[in-house]
Write a protein that holds these residues in place. Sequence first.
Motif, PDB file in Angstrom:
ATOM      1  N   VAL A 169       7.759  -8.202  -1.350  1.00  0.00           N
ATOM      2  CA  VAL A 169       6.533  -8.730  -0.741  1.00  0.00           C
ATOM      3  C   VAL A 169       5.523  -9.033  -1.839  1.00  0.00           C
ATOM      4  N   ASN A 170       4.974 -10.247  -1.837  1.00  0.00           N
ATOM      5  CA  ASN A 170       4.026 -10.599  -2.904  1.00  0.00           C
ATOM      6  C   ASN A 170       2.720  -9.817  -2.761  1.00  0.00           C
ATOM      7  N   ALA A 171       1.999  -9.729  -3.851  1.00  0.00           N
ATOM      8  CA  ALA A 171       0.819  -8.859  -3.926  1.00  0.00           C
ATOM      9  C   ALA A 171      -0.261  -9.251  -2.927  1.00  0.00           C
ATOM     10  N   VAL A 172      -0.464 -10.558  -2.694  1.00  0.00           N
ATOM     11  CA  VAL A 172      -1.512 -11.015  -1.776  1.00  0.00           C
ATOM     12  C   VAL A 172      -1.192 -10.584  -0.343  1.00  0.00           C
ATOM     13  N   THR A 173       0.047 -10.799   0.063  1.00  0.00           N
ATOM     14  CA  THR A 173       0.460 -10.407   1.415  1.00  0.00           C
ATOM     15  C   THR A 173       0.383  -8.898   1.592  1.00  0.00           C
ATOM     16  N   ARG A 174       0.862  -8.168   0.594  1.00  0.00           N
ATOM     17  CA  ARG A 174       0.837  -6.708   0.679  1.00  0.00           C
ATOM     18  C   ARG A 174      -0.588  -6.202   0.849  1.00  0.00           C
ATOM     19  N   GLN A 175      -1.523  -6.747   0.064  1.00  0.00           N
ATOM     20  CA  GLN A 175      -2.908  -6.294   0.151  1.00  0.00           C
ATOM     21  C   GLN A 175      -3.519  -6.628   1.503  1.00  0.00           C
ATOM     22  N   SER A 235       6.236 -11.537  10.037  1.00  0.00           N
ATOM     23  CA  SER A 235       7.340 -10.860  10.718  1.00  0.00           C
ATOM     24  C   SER A 235       7.161  -9.349  10.602  1.00  0.00           C
ATOM     25  N   LYS A 236       7.776  -8.631  11.547  1.00  0.00           N
ATOM     26  CA  LYS A 236       7.700  -7.172  11.518  1.00  0.00           C
ATOM     27  C   LYS A 236       8.326  -6.621  10.233  1.00  0.00           C
ATOM     28  N   SER A 237       9.412  -7.233   9.809  1.00  0.00           N
ATOM     29  CA  SER A 237      10.081  -6.736   8.606  1.00  0.00           C
ATOM     30  C   SER A 237       9.207  -6.908   7.368  1.00  0.00           C
ATOM     31  N   THR A 238       8.453  -8.013   7.316  1.00  0.00           N
ATOM     32  CA  THR A 238       7.558  -8.231   6.177  1.00  0.00           C
ATOM     33  C   THR A 238       6.460  -7.182   6.146  1.00  0.00           C
ATOM     34  N   VAL A 239       5.870  -6.904   7.325  1.00  0.00           N
ATOM     35  CA  VAL A 239       4.818  -5.884   7.410  1.00  0.00           C
ATOM     36  C   VAL A 239       5.371  -4.514   7.019  1.00  0.00           C
ATOM     37  N   SER A 240       6.561  -4.210   7.512  1.00  0.00           N
ATOM     38  CA  SER A 240       7.169  -2.919   7.203  1.00  0.00           C
ATOM     39  C   SER A 240       7.402  -2.762   5.712  1.00  0.00           C
ATOM     40  N   SER A 249      11.130   8.229   6.767  1.00  0.00           N
ATOM     41  CA  SER A 249      11.990   9.144   6.022  1.00  0.00           C
ATOM     42  C   SER A 249      13.452   8.980   6.409  1.00  0.00           C
ATOM     43  N   LEU A 250      13.708   8.624   7.662  1.00  0.00           N
ATOM     44  CA  LEU A 250      15.088   8.402   8.095  1.00  0.00           C
ATOM     45  C   LEU A 250      15.696   7.194   7.393  1.00  0.00           C
ATOM     46  N   VAL A 251      14.863   6.206   7.083  1.00  0.00           N
ATOM     47  CA  VAL A 251      15.341   5.000   6.404  1.00  0.00           C
ATOM     48  C   VAL A 251      15.439   5.228   4.894  1.00  0.00           C
ATOM     49  N   THR A 252      14.395   5.796   4.305  1.00  0.00           N
ATOM     50  CA  THR A 252      14.335   5.938   2.845  1.00  0.00           C
ATOM     51  C   THR A 252      14.948   7.235   2.334  1.00  0.00           C
ATOM     52  N   ARG A 253      15.196   8.187   3.253  1.00  0.00           N
ATOM     53  CA  ARG A 253      15.670   9.528   2.892  1.00  0.00           C
ATOM     54  C   ARG A 253      14.640  10.270   2.033  1.00  0.00           C
ATOM     55  N   THR A 272       5.556  -0.079   2.882  1.00  0.00           N
ATOM     56  CA  THR A 272       6.340   0.862   2.076  1.00  0.00           C
ATOM     57  C   THR A 272       6.420   0.465   0.618  1.00  0.00           C
ATOM     58  N   GLY A 273       5.679  -0.594   0.221  1.00  0.00           N
ATOM     59  CA  GLY A 273       5.617  -0.983  -1.179  1.00  0.00           C
ATOM     60  C   GLY A 273       6.854  -1.676  -1.695  1.00  0.00           C
ATOM     61  N   HIS A 274       7.579  -2.350  -0.829  1.00  0.00           N
ATOM     62  CA  HIS A 274       8.799  -3.030  -1.258  1.00  0.00           C
ATOM     63  C   HIS A 274       8.460  -4.185  -2.205  1.00  0.00           C
ATOM     64  N   PRO A 275       9.199  -4.319  -3.308  1.00  0.00           N
ATOM     65  CA  PRO A 275       8.868  -5.349  -4.307  1.00  0.00           C
ATOM     66  C   PRO A 275       9.084  -6.785  -3.835  1.00  0.00           C
TER      67      PRO A 275
END
Length: 337
Positions: free
Chosen positions: A32-38, A18-23, A57-61, A27-30
């Motif tokens: 998401v598991n390490a295999v998918t992130r890599q 999904s787009k949200s998973t890729v996003s 930056s608009l999302v994370t400030r 951004t290093g969101h915890p």
Amino acid sequence: MKRHQITIVDIAKELNLSKSTVSRALTGHPSVNAVTRQAVLDLAEKLDYQRNMLAISLVTRKTNTIGIIVPEFTSSYFPNITIGAQEVASKAGYNTVICQSNETYETEVANTKVMLANQVDGVLVSITKETKNFDHLKIFQRKGIPIVFFNRVCDEMDVPKVIVDDYDGAFRAVNHLIERGRKRIAHLSGPPSLKISEKRLNGYKAALRKNNIELDEDLVIPYDLNLDKVHIYVNHLLNLPHPPDAIFAINDPTAIEIIQVVKKRGLQVPEDIAVVGFSNDFASGLIHPSLTTVSQPVKEIGGTAAQLLIDQISRDVSEWKSIIRVLKTELIVRNSS
């Protein structure tokens, strides 16, 4: 033909995510598991994906960018501090925006506006020799943007600072000259507006007192760090009825210029007059004779300042107000003394 801009949608389709998973992976969101992130990061690199930092930056400030403002790049001193800061910032995932102020207050003010326009998360600052008003820097505090001073600091602002022990370094430099038998030691000091000038001058005076040598005010000359003026001051000192037998300089560029002027007068360094600098600039070991100087841990200064700034960004700024890191110097004895 216009090249297709790789997007999150392209990566999501390729990996069946999904787009949200890729996003979140990018951004290093915890979550998401390490295999998918890599897998996401590897494909993004392969496809030369460029993240939209403005949207993030608009999302994370946060922009994951820090600013560095230095007074000059004419010697190796501030470039090496900047390298030390960049190394720490990069490891922590931060980009850097670097401005040099050309030793002018007006340019420094303009540089702060550049940092604000780039929405940096924090800023490292070393002020110019002209800076006496700090309103442009206090803006960062009012906006809640962390700031750390290094080397040339502002005592008006209660923020972290990274300095070296200028007093002790100057004391040891002058004491070294006295131990070598020098009795009339001149000091070409920096602008009184800079704290480093004051501390090095006080270290010079303390070494004289320790060795029961009376201070001769005629041998102390403050100047504005304009190297074109060094020949005027050195020739003035050498033309005194009782000229100095040594000169301690505010920094290495000044000391190197002093050596050139002394040699043009037909005098020998150190036989006729010894010279000691401060900073251990790259050129100090290359000139003839090589320059005795006080070495500063320049990369450590930059790295320490960057880490303090990153700590501020990630925590409550108020926790860090009183921190002052004082790093040690080292006397490097070479042939000029």
